[in-house]
Design an enzyme around this catalytic site. Structure first.
Site, short mmCIF file in Angstrom:
data_model
loop_
_atom_site.label_atom_id
_atom_site.label_comp_id
_atom_site.label_asym_id
_atom_site.label_seq_id
_atom_site.Cartn_x
_atom_site.Cartn_y
_atom_site.Cartn_z
N GLU A 69 0.82 -1.22 0.00
CA GLU A 69 0.00 0.00 0.00
C GLU A 69 0.85 1.27 0.00
OE1 GLU A 69 -0.96 -2.75 1.38
OE2 GLU A 69 -3.08 -2.99 0.90
N ASP A 96 -22.19 -1.54 12.60
CA ASP A 96 -21.34 -1.62 11.41
C ASP A 96 -21.91 -0.87 10.21
OD1 ASP A 96 -18.99 -2.62 10.09
OD2 ASP A 96 -19.14 -4.37 11.39
C1 LIG Z 1 -13.83 2.56 7.99
C2 LIG Z 1 -13.49 1.18 7.54
C3 LIG Z 1 -13.40 0.15 8.46
C4 LIG Z 1 -13.07 -1.14 8.06
N1 LIG Z 1 -13.01 -2.13 8.99
C5 LIG Z 1 -12.63 -3.37 8.63
C6 LIG Z 1 -12.47 -4.39 9.60
O1 LIG Z 1 -12.71 -4.18 10.79
N2 LIG Z 1 -12.06 -5.62 9.20
C7 LIG Z 1 -11.79 -5.89 7.88
O2 LIG Z 1 -11.39 -7.01 7.58
N3 LIG Z 1 -11.95 -4.94 6.92
C8 LIG Z 1 -12.36 -3.69 7.27
N4 LIG Z 1 -12.50 -2.72 6.32
C9 LIG Z 1 -12.26 -3.05 4.90
C10 LIG Z 1 -10.79 -3.18 4.61
O3 LIG Z 1 -10.09 -2.04 5.03
C11 LIG Z 1 -10.54 -3.41 3.12
O4 LIG Z 1 -11.13 -4.65 2.78
C12 LIG Z 1 -9.08 -3.38 2.72
O5 LIG Z 1 -8.96 -3.57 1.34
C13 LIG Z 1 -8.29 -4.44 3.44
O6 LIG Z 1 -6.93 -4.36 3.06
P1 LIG Z 1 -6.15 -5.65 2.58
O7 LIG Z 1 -6.67 -5.98 1.20
O8 LIG Z 1 -4.73 -5.20 2.55
O9 LIG Z 1 -6.42 -6.72 3.55
C14 LIG Z 1 -12.83 -1.41 6.70
C15 LIG Z 1 -12.91 -0.38 5.77
C16 LIG Z 1 -13.24 0.91 6.17
C17 LIG Z 1 -13.32 2.00 5.16
MN LIG Z 2 -3.39 -5.03 0.95
#
Ligand SMILES: Cc1cc2nc3c(=O)[nH]c(=O)nc-3n(C[C@H](O)[C@H](O)[C@H](O)COP(=O)(O)O)c2cc1C
Ligand SMILES: [Mn+2]
Length: 528
Positions: A280, A329
């Site tokens: 990222e 949520d």
């Molecule tokens: C405000 C907000 C809260 C989030 N909370 C979670 C969470 O608690 N758990 C989760 O798995 N994804 C959560 N997400 C979604 C992830 O951030 C998103 O799927 C992201 O792409 C994950 O990164 P990764 O692909 O590197 O795992 C949230 C997104 C937002 C915008």
């Molecule tokens: Mn990622």
């Protein structure tokens, strides 16, 4: 244009009339939510709460992305399509043929080089202004309790950094964190997310190192495969066995660092559903058009944005799980408590007078609706690499992100709509899409009434609705099992003879151009 950090971003919002300072004393429990919810629902400004009850001198910054204009400002563009175009240009790079071609590529190569993060020494890292290795307490920060039935206070806008034990690559994901006490939190990475895979890889590595016992090895491996971020399912078919196996993993750790309050592009990069192998930091650098400055952590071997307001360092112990939730949520419902890993803090560093950045989720539209919109626009060119026949997509805010995707395609062969559905269900986090509606290219998917007209008129339900089974978002409360359930695709394209449709298909009604032009000319005099 790049914002140096959160403070630079706040300053810009204020200059653009996009920030409101709130001086009234308000509780971090529920009151800030109620205000932010009302402001979100009426497309109001970003908010800086300057007088938080029980936290003198602290500020809570919220709703920074909560409008299309602020999302554009955050990413330094006039419209999100500008970013799509930059990504398309990058993805469409062809091998240069001759000097002129090479020269033309220079700007894009420059964009690429700005993507790589730049490491700075601790003395130049504002996030190290205060370093607390001992006697730190999370309750020092004005962390919010968002909704009445929440299980506690939650850190809602954290950039969670982990490293894949296999590849060494770093990931930043936004996963909420429930505060258990001053030194521990929940770590809500859902099992399909990248950090959960880092966790499983750490388990695999630990088992491979520590266990020569065949059955134990197989058992833990099966457990890691079957479960995930939250690695034990209470009613798992492998029942109590995982608990025995998990005991043997105790003592092995995955290091984690969390940055709260970064420049907006870095915060946004943490929610972008990037391919797992893409760091990222590269995405944030590309979006900012300038490298992210990172700094080495004090107690773990990870790097964090050097200008973050707050950094939490620590680890999750492999196999340790604890109930996390409930939490109001973004579905508009509470997600129920479930087992997730526990984050243990080893060190807290922060800027002087740190600004605590947060968001509130709940029934849409909320701030995250605009982040979702940005993801939709920015990811369209990436989707088109594997599914080039896609003309446009729309994830209506009311349906909560991946519950509903409207897709228009250039239909070119029998069964094409179904091919596109299957391709979407196999594309990264688009796997979560519960309902996909496919229409022909002449239907504007941003125009919901138009889509409804097509769907209602064009389908023979038994023929055109397809069900399939697959992974489901952990937040879905209706699926037959947690994380696993059915999906529906609706083929609302015009049906072809080659698809077995032998009746004539009528044209859509449209006035001819000449008549329209004549009436256009008469219109101002018609008194209508
Ligand atoms: C405000 C907000 C809260 C989030 N909370 C979670 C969470 O608690 N758990 C989760 O798995 N994804 C959560 N997400 C979604 C992830 O951030 C998103 O799927 C992201 O792409 C994950 O990164 P990764 O692909 O590197 O795992 C949230 C997104 C937002 C915008
Ligand atoms: Mn990622």
């Amino acid at each position: 244009m790049a914002y140096d950090d959160l403070r630079d971003w706040i300053k810009t919002l204020e200059e653009h009339g996009e920030l409101k300072r709130i001086r009234a004393e308000l509780s971090p429990e529920l009151e800030i939510t109620e205000i932010t919810d009302r402001v979100s629902k009426s497309s109001g400004p970003a908010l800086l709460f300057e007088n938080v009850k029980g936290h003198p001198g602290h500020q809570v910054f919220i709703n920074q992305f909560g409008s299309e204009r602020r999302m554009d400002l955050a990413l330094g563009v006039n419209s999100l399509d500008a970013i799509s175009d930059r990504i398309s240009a990058l993805l469409n790079l062809k091998a240069p043929e001759g000097l002129l071609d090479k020269l033309k590529m220079l700007p894009q190569l420059g964009e690429l080089s700005s993507a790589f993060p730049k490491t700075v020494p601790s003395k130049n890292a504002p996030c190290k202004e205060m370093i607390r290795r001992d006697h730190f307490d999370l309750n020092y920060f004005p962390i919010l309790k968002c909704w009445p039935h929440d299980g506690g206070r939650f850190i809602t806008l954290p950039c969670v950094v982990t490293r894949d034990p296999r590849s060494g690559k770093r990931n930043i994901g936004m996963y909420r964190m429930q505060v258990y006490d001053g030194q521990t939190t929940g770590m809500h990475w859902q099992r399909q997310k990248v950090a959960a895979e880092h966790y499983r890889n750490a388990m695999r590595a630990s088992v491979a190192q520590n266990s020569s016992e065949g059955p134990l090895h197989a058992m833990v491996a099966a457990m890691a495969e079957s479960a995930g971020g939250a690695c034990a399912i209470p009613d798992s078919p492998i029942g109590g066995l995982p608990q025995i196996a998990l005991g043997n993993l105790r003592g092995s750790r995955l290091e984690v660092a969390v940055a709260i309050g970064t420049d907006p592009a870095t915060t946004f990069a943490a929610i972008v559903p990037a391919p797992p192998e893409v760091e990222e930091y590269l995405i944030a650098g590309f979006l900012r058009g300038s490298p992210v400055e990172i700094v080495q952590c004090e107690t773990v071997d990870l790097q964090v944005p050097a200008r973050a307001e707050i950094v939490l360092e620590g680890y999750v112990e492999l196999g340790e799980l604890r109930a996390e939730g409930p939490f109001g949520d973004h579905t508009g419902f509470y997600t129920l408590a479930d087992q997730y890993p526990v984050f243990h803090l080893t060190c807290v560093t922060h800027r002087r007078n740190p600004i605590y950045a947060a968001t509130i989720v709940g029934a849409p539209p909320m701030e995250d609706a605009w982040m979702g919109k940005a993801v939709e626009r920015i990811f369209l060119p990436a989707m088109r690499i594997s599914i080039p026949e896609i003309v446009d997509i729309h994830l209506p805010v009311e349906a909560v992100f991946h519950n509903l995707m409207l897709v228009s395609i250039r239909k070119s062969y029998p069964g094409h709509a179904r091919k596109v559905m299957n391709a979407i269900w196999s594309l990264g986090q688009a796997m979560f899409t519960k309902i996909i509606i496919v229409v022909d290219e002449d239907c504007d998917v941003q125009n919901i009434p138009e889509v409804v007209l097509r769907v209602a008129n064009n389908i023979d339900p038994e023929r055109d609705i397809q069900f399939t089974l697959g992974p489901i978002d952990s937040l879905d409360h209706a699926s037959r099992l947690p994380n696993y359930g059915s999906k529906m695709g609706i083929d609302a394209t015009r049906k072809w003879q080659a698809e077995g449709f032998t009746r004539p298909w009528p044209d859509l009604i449209e006035m001819d151009r000449a008549t329209k032009a004549r009436i256009d000319a008469l219109w101002p005099n018609l008194g209508l």
